[in-house]
Design an enzyme around this catalytic site. Structure first.
Site, mmCIF file in Angstrom:
data_model
loop_
_atom_site.group_PDB
_atom_site.id
_atom_site.type_symbol
_atom_site.label_atom_id
_atom_site.label_comp_id
_atom_site.label_asym_id
_atom_site.label_seq_id
_atom_site.Cartn_x
_atom_site.Cartn_y
_atom_site.Cartn_z
ATOM 1 N N LYS A 9 61.484 67.719 91.839
ATOM 2 C CA LYS A 9 60.767 66.938 92.845
ATOM 3 C C LYS A 9 61.747 66.125 93.705
ATOM 4 O O LYS A 9 62.938 66.020 93.374
ATOM 5 C CB LYS A 9 59.776 66.020 92.141
ATOM 6 N N TYR A 49 48.672 70.818 94.679
ATOM 7 C CA TYR A 49 48.061 69.738 93.901
ATOM 8 C C TYR A 49 46.543 69.678 94.065
ATOM 9 O O TYR A 49 45.936 68.649 93.755
ATOM 10 C CB TYR A 49 48.695 68.393 94.274
ATOM 11 N N ASN A 112 58.545 61.263 88.251
ATOM 12 C CA ASN A 112 58.868 61.907 86.969
ATOM 13 C C ASN A 112 59.663 63.196 87.125
ATOM 14 O O ASN A 112 59.715 64.026 86.226
ATOM 15 C CB ASN A 112 57.616 62.081 86.109
ATOM 16 N N HIS A 115 58.249 69.215 88.055
ATOM 17 C CA HIS A 115 56.926 69.807 87.846
ATOM 18 C C HIS A 115 57.098 71.088 87.051
ATOM 19 O O HIS A 115 58.037 71.837 87.276
ATOM 20 C CB HIS A 115 56.261 70.141 89.191
ATOM 21 N N GLU A 126 50.686 79.194 91.196
ATOM 22 C CA GLU A 126 51.718 78.328 91.771
ATOM 23 C C GLU A 126 52.956 79.137 92.178
ATOM 24 O O GLU A 126 53.564 78.858 93.217
ATOM 25 C CB GLU A 126 52.095 77.236 90.762
HETATM 26 P P1 IDP Z 1 52.197 67.083 84.842
HETATM 27 O O1 IDP Z 1 53.165 66.983 86.020
HETATM 28 O O2 IDP Z 1 52.853 66.584 83.583
HETATM 29 O O3 IDP Z 1 51.582 68.435 84.687
HETATM 30 P P2 IDP Z 1 49.643 66.221 85.925
HETATM 31 O O4 IDP Z 1 48.567 65.552 85.125
HETATM 32 O O5 IDP Z 1 49.427 67.624 86.340
HETATM 33 O O6 IDP Z 1 51.014 66.039 85.133
HETATM 34 O O7 IDP Z 1 49.848 65.318 87.224
HETATM 35 C C1 IDP Z 1 50.595 65.803 88.318
HETATM 36 C C2 IDP Z 1 51.540 64.721 88.776
HETATM 37 O O8 IDP Z 1 50.774 63.638 89.297
HETATM 38 C C3 IDP Z 1 52.391 64.102 87.670
HETATM 39 O O9 IDP Z 1 53.576 64.818 87.416
HETATM 40 C C4 IDP Z 1 52.674 62.727 88.213
HETATM 41 O O10 IDP Z 1 53.780 62.749 89.112
HETATM 42 C C5 IDP Z 1 51.409 62.405 89.012
HETATM 43 N N1 IDP Z 1 50.494 61.589 88.228
HETATM 44 C C6 IDP Z 1 49.742 61.971 87.184
HETATM 45 N N2 IDP Z 1 49.010 60.952 86.704
HETATM 46 C C7 IDP Z 1 49.315 59.898 87.495
HETATM 47 C C8 IDP Z 1 48.867 58.537 87.517
HETATM 48 O O11 IDP Z 1 48.046 58.087 86.710
HETATM 49 N N3 IDP Z 1 49.396 57.734 88.496
HETATM 50 C C9 IDP Z 1 50.303 58.195 89.398
HETATM 51 N N4 IDP Z 1 50.747 59.466 89.407
HETATM 52 C C10 IDP Z 1 50.254 60.299 88.471
HETATM 53 MG MG MG Z 2 50.317 69.434 86.004
#
Ligand code: IDP
Ligand code: MG
Length: 150
Positions: A9, A49, A112, A115, A126
């Site tokens: 990212k 997304y 984080n 992805h 994807e």
């Molecule tokens: P993942 O990346 O571990 O699969 P997902 O639940 O698919 O997690 O969420 C996609 C992305 O959205 C996450 O990587 C994170 O960057 C962001 N995200 C998820 N939950 C939150 C939140 O509660 N607050 C802000 N950003 C979030």
């Molecule tokens: Mg995800």
């Protein structure tokens, strides 16, 4: 063999952690079969997304992923989807184990670093968003038999 989509990212690229992230995936035994740097368009961000479109953090996610270039990786290997997600660590870096990418380099759920697709169905969808089929290069690796039994 499974295929999955990994994105370094914008924070990973800006923090010069792309090499580190790729190295960790490769050392796990996963094989890169496609790679490109790109600036994600608003349209691609909405497609990628889309499952999160009703979440409160959706707009922030779109703004972030379009804010600066990313590196998209097509990765292949035995159980590649689960293996990559383990190597990435939990979504929230504070909950991610030390030794994982997010646990070692992250602090904030919105930063984080990486992805990874979460299912075979989503991986296929994807991968098709980021790569044309002819951009994926399947090639034998001499060392593969030292990584997996079959
Ligand atoms: P993942 O990346 O571990 O699969 P997902 O639940 O698919 O997690 O969420 C996609 C992305 O959205 C996450 O990587 C994170 O960057 C962001 N995200 C998820 N939950 C939150 C939140 O509660 N607050 C802000 N950003 C979030
Ligand atoms: Mg995800």
């Amino acid at each position: 063999m499974e295929r999955t989509l990994i994105l370094v990212k914008p924070d990973g690229v800006q923090r010069a952690l792309s090499g580190e992230i790729i190295t960790r995936l490769e050392r796990r035994g996963l094989q890169i079969i496609g790679a490109k740097m790109l600036k994600v368009s608003n349209e691609l961000a909405h497609q990628h997304y889309g499952v999160h479109k009703d979440k409160p953090f959706f707009q922030g996610l779109v703004d972030f992923i379009t804010s600066s270039p990313i590196i998209a990786l097509a990765v292949e290997g035995k159980d590649a989807i689960e293996a990559a997600r383990q190597t990435m660590g939990s979504t929230n870096p504070l909950e991610a184990s030390p030794g994982t990418i997010r646990g070692d380099f992250g602090l904030d759920i919105g930063r984080n670093l990486v992805h990874g697709s979460d299912s075979q169905e989503n991986a296929a969808t994807e991968l098709a968003l980021f790569f044309d089929e002819d951009e994926l290069v399947s090639y034998p690796r001499d060392g593969q038999r030292w990584i997996t039994e079959s």
